[in-house]
Design a protein around this motif. Structure first.
Motif, PDB file in Angstrom:
ATOM      1  N   SER A  57       0.856  -1.198   0.000  1.00 30.99           N
ATOM      2  CA  SER A  57       0.000   0.000   0.000  1.00 30.99           C
ATOM      3  C   SER A  57       0.883   1.236   0.000  1.00 30.99           C
ATOM      4  CB  SER A  57      -0.925   0.031   1.229  1.00 30.99           C
ATOM      5  OG  SER A  57      -0.174   0.268   2.411  1.00 30.99           O
ATOM      6  N   GLY A  58       0.264   2.377  -0.198  1.00 32.45           N
ATOM      7  CA  GLY A  58       1.003   3.632  -0.094  1.00 32.45           C
ATOM      8  C   GLY A  58       1.464   3.874   1.330  1.00 32.45           C
ATOM      9  N   THR A  59       0.649   3.462   2.279  1.00 34.61           N
ATOM     10  CA  THR A  59       1.011   3.596   3.692  1.00 34.61           C
ATOM     11  C   THR A  59       2.238   2.751   4.005  1.00 34.61           C
ATOM     12  OG1 THR A  59      -1.320   3.933   4.220  1.00 34.61           O
ATOM     13  CG2 THR A  59       0.124   3.309   6.046  1.00 34.61           C
ATOM     14  N   LEU A  62       5.474   4.209   2.743  1.00 34.91           N
ATOM     15  CA  LEU A  62       6.052   5.219   3.637  1.00 34.91           C
ATOM     16  C   LEU A  62       6.762   4.561   4.813  1.00 34.91           C
ATOM     17  CD1 LEU A  62       3.042   7.726   3.676  1.00 34.91           C
ATOM     18  CD2 LEU A  62       5.219   8.031   2.476  1.00 34.91           C
ATOM     19  N   PHE A  84      -3.339  13.377   3.841  1.00 36.36           N
ATOM     20  CA  PHE A  84      -4.004  12.216   4.414  1.00 36.36           C
ATOM     21  C   PHE A  84      -3.196  11.756   5.633  1.00 36.36           C
ATOM     22  CE2 PHE A  84      -4.646   7.484   4.287  1.00 36.36           C
ATOM     23  CZ  PHE A  84      -5.949   7.513   4.746  1.00 36.36           C
ATOM     24  N   THR A  87       0.601   9.925   6.086  1.00 38.34           N
ATOM     25  CA  THR A  87       1.905  10.589   6.013  1.00 38.34           C
ATOM     26  C   THR A  87       2.502  10.750   7.409  1.00 38.34           C
ATOM     27  OG1 THR A  87       0.898  11.875   4.221  1.00 38.34           O
ATOM     28  CG2 THR A  87       3.104  12.526   4.916  1.00 38.34           C
ATOM     29  N   ALA A 157       1.705   9.768  -3.288  1.00 36.26           N
ATOM     30  CA  ALA A 157       0.541   8.875  -3.348  1.00 36.26           C
ATOM     31  C   ALA A 157      -0.513   9.397  -4.318  1.00 36.26           C
ATOM     32  CB  ALA A 157      -0.067   8.698  -1.956  1.00 36.26           C
ATOM     33  N   GLN A 158      -0.580  10.737  -4.470  1.00 32.69           N
ATOM     34  CA  GLN A 158      -1.614  11.317  -5.333  1.00 32.69           C
ATOM     35  C   GLN A 158      -1.049  11.798  -6.667  1.00 32.69           C
ATOM     36  OE1 GLN A 158      -3.853  14.275  -3.121  1.00 32.69           O
ATOM     37  NE2 GLN A 158      -4.066  12.945  -1.330  1.00 32.69           N
ATOM     38  N   SER A 179       0.939   5.340  -4.197  1.00 39.20           N
ATOM     39  CA  SER A 179      -0.145   4.444  -3.786  1.00 39.20           C
ATOM     40  C   SER A 179      -0.946   4.022  -5.012  1.00 39.20           C
ATOM     41  CB  SER A 179      -1.067   5.184  -2.817  1.00 39.20           C
ATOM     42  OG  SER A 179      -2.321   4.525  -2.717  1.00 39.20           O
ATOM     43  N   PHE A 181      -4.042   2.663  -4.428  1.00 38.09           N
ATOM     44  CA  PHE A 181      -5.417   2.605  -3.917  1.00 38.09           C
ATOM     45  C   PHE A 181      -6.357   2.850  -5.100  1.00 38.09           C
ATOM     46  CE2 PHE A 181      -9.118   4.551  -1.823  1.00 38.09           C
ATOM     47  CZ  PHE A 181      -9.319   3.691  -0.757  1.00 38.09           C
ATOM     48  N   LYS A 184      -6.817   6.353  -6.724  1.00 37.58           N
ATOM     49  CA  LYS A 184      -5.661   7.199  -7.069  1.00 37.58           C
ATOM     50  C   LYS A 184      -5.515   7.244  -8.595  1.00 37.58           C
ATOM     51  CE  LYS A 184      -4.753   7.559  -2.730  1.00 37.58           C
ATOM     52  NZ  LYS A 184      -3.980   8.100  -1.683  1.00 37.58           N
ATOM     53  N   GLY A 192      -2.253  -1.303  -2.868  1.00 37.52           N
ATOM     54  CA  GLY A 192      -0.940  -1.469  -3.489  1.00 37.52           C
ATOM     55  C   GLY A 192      -0.171  -0.172  -3.402  1.00 37.52           C
ATOM     56  N   TYR A 307      -8.814  17.887   3.076  1.00 32.10           N
ATOM     57  CA  TYR A 307      -9.314  17.101   4.173  1.00 32.10           C
ATOM     58  C   TYR A 307      -9.954  18.048   5.167  1.00 32.10           C
ATOM     59  CZ  TYR A 307      -6.546  13.591   1.868  1.00 32.10           C
ATOM     60  OH  TYR A 307      -6.067  12.735   0.919  1.00 32.10           O
TER      61      TYR A 307
HETATM   62  C1  PLP Z   1      -3.672   7.669  -0.279  1.00 29.60           C
HETATM   63  C2  PLP Z   1      -2.572   8.329   0.418  1.00 29.60           C
HETATM   64  C3  PLP Z   1      -1.668   7.632   1.233  1.00 29.60           C
HETATM   65  C4  PLP Z   1      -1.862   6.205   1.610  1.00 29.60           C
HETATM   66  O1  PLP Z   1      -1.964   5.318   0.545  1.00 29.60           O
HETATM   67  P1  PLP Z   1      -2.706   3.918   0.770  1.00 29.60           P
HETATM   68  O2  PLP Z   1      -2.371   3.153  -0.463  1.00 29.60           O
HETATM   69  O3  PLP Z   1      -4.161   4.199   0.910  1.00 29.60           O
HETATM   70  O4  PLP Z   1      -2.149   3.276   1.988  1.00 29.60           O
HETATM   71  C5  PLP Z   1      -0.602   8.323   1.780  1.00 29.60           C
HETATM   72  N1  PLP Z   1      -0.428   9.626   1.562  1.00 29.60           N
HETATM   73  C6  PLP Z   1      -1.276  10.347   0.795  1.00 29.60           C
HETATM   74  C7  PLP Z   1      -1.002  11.798   0.567  1.00 29.60           C
HETATM   75  C8  PLP Z   1      -2.384   9.725   0.212  1.00 29.60           C
HETATM   76  O5  PLP Z   1      -3.236  10.443  -0.526  1.00 29.60           O
END
Ligand code: PLP
Length: 373
Positions: A57-59, A62, A84, A87, A157-158, A179, A181, A184, A192, A307
């Motif tokens: 995942s993107g999380t 990181l 989000f 981070t 991620a974005q 990410s 997700f 995205k 992923g 957000y």
């Molecule tokens: C979506 C997102 C993440 C996390 O990505 P995931 O794949 O949902 O875990 C982290 N940072 C930012 C800025 C995001 O938009």
């Protein structure tokens, strides 16, 4: 109308995706199959980076990066509060302290001019975010980082697909993370992500951390996580990658159509002339946000707020003592931002419907608040 229409995308890619999934199912290689390796090569090539380490995942991307850099309790990592939660959350999870730097009011990204004020002898890394699909001013951030010998992690991620001064997001600093997700710009059908770097040593560490710290089968040289990307998701991403550039074009067309329609009546996204955005979101600023959302929802137009609460005011991070008023630009933006439907398959009629409805809602609410009693 959908906010992000994944079904419309699937209709155009159905045959290719089905074929790619069937190949994985027939092969039985669900963990680190050949599609994962193929995808990593394609992604690295796409952003011109030496190494791509796909992950769960993107999380997790990181987290893997922070672990590879050896971030630990007592350390400080500088980031933005207007992002989000993941981070800052991953910084906290390593035991380090996120130190927030306020944003540029036009791009919503970490303001490089404030960066030097946040650096202490405990600072170990700087983690800017490319919010809504537009990169932060990475040259300015990198130069402050270099002066202090600090690595820079781009939370991209974005912004996979975005460019900054002709270079690709994910490959603008020590490490880039993205990410996949589903919603995205490049999304799979589950979770992923990926890390990118040109540094051989960091790449090797990240590969090990992604897979339980293994340097070889059952030979664990460090503590890691189960952070691998599923082969099925890699196969889906390979199918989607084939139309990604076309989709980016369509996102740009959507953004331009909105901005042309609003023509000064709405505060539209600002993109620096040296940037191209991946348009993860199309985000305007409005007064009376709840009333506007309500009016659009009544016409079946979905909206979202990215957000509503800056990270430093989230209950989970309250003990960091960044109180209300400490990061005023982020706090003000959080009160006013509104994201409109954004995906490559929006039709001209739908775009007109959204822009007409927003302009009308703003008009009505302005009249309502300025007319005499
Ligand atoms: C979506 C997102 C993440 C996390 O990505 P995931 O794949 O949902 O875990 C982290 N940072 C930012 C800025 C995001 O938009």
């Amino acid at each position: 109308m959908e906010f992000v229409d994944l079904k419309a995308q699937y209709r155009t890619l159905e045959d290719e995706i089905q074929k790619r999934i069937a190949e994985v199912l027939a092969s039985g290689r669900f963990i680190m199959g050949p599609q994962v390796i193929e995808l990593e090569a394609a992604l690295a090539n796409r952003v011109r980076a030496r190494h791509c380490i796909s992950c769960s995942s993107g999380t997790d991307a990181l987290l893997i990066v922070l672990m590879a850099l050896g971030i630990r309790p007592g350390d400080e990592v500088i980031t933005t509060p207007f992002t989000f939660i993941a981070t800052a959350e991953m910084i906290v999870l390593t035991g380090a302290k996120p130190v927030f730097v306020d944003i540029d009011p036009r791009t919503y990204n970490l303001n490089p001019e404030l960066l030097h004020l946040a650096i202490t002898e405990k600072t170990r890394a700087i983690m800017p975010v490319a919010l809504y699909g537009q990169c932060a001013d990475m040259d300015a951030i990198n130069s402050v980082a270099q002066a202090h010998g600090l690595p820079v992690i781009e939370d991209a991620a974005q912004s996979f697909g975005a460019t900054y001064k002709g270079k690709f997001s994910c490959n603008l600093s020590t490490i880039g993370c993205t990410s996949f997700f589903p919603s995205k710009p490049l999304g799979c059908y589950g979770d992923g992500g990926a890390c990118f770097t040109n540094d051989e040593t960091l790449a090797a560490k990240m590969r090990e951390i992604r897979d339980h710290g293994q340097a070889g089968r059952y030979h664990h040289v460090r503590v890691g996580i189960n952070g691998r990307l599923d082969t099925l998701q890699a196969a889906i991403l390979l199918a989607k990658l084939s139309v990604f550039d076309r989709e980016l074009e369509q996102r740009r067309r959507v953004a331009k159509t909105y901005s042309d329609a609003f023509n000064g009546a709405v505060q539209v996204p600002f993109v620096e002339p040296y940037n191209t955005s991946a348009w993860a979101q199309y985000t305007v600023q409005v007064d009376n946000r709840p009333a506007i959302q309500q009016r659009l929802a009544a016409q079946n137009i979905p909206t979202a707020v990215h957000y509503p609460t800056p990270i430093h005011l989230q209950p989970a991070l309250r003990d960091l003592h960044f109180g209300e008023g400490s990061l005023p630009v982020s706090e003000q933006a959080a009160k006013r931002v509104l994201s409109l439907p954004m995906h490559p398959y929006l039709t001209g009629a739908e775009l007109r419907e959204v822009s007409d409805a927003l302009l009308q809602a703003i008009d009505e609410l302005t009249v309502a608040t300025t007319s005499p009693r």
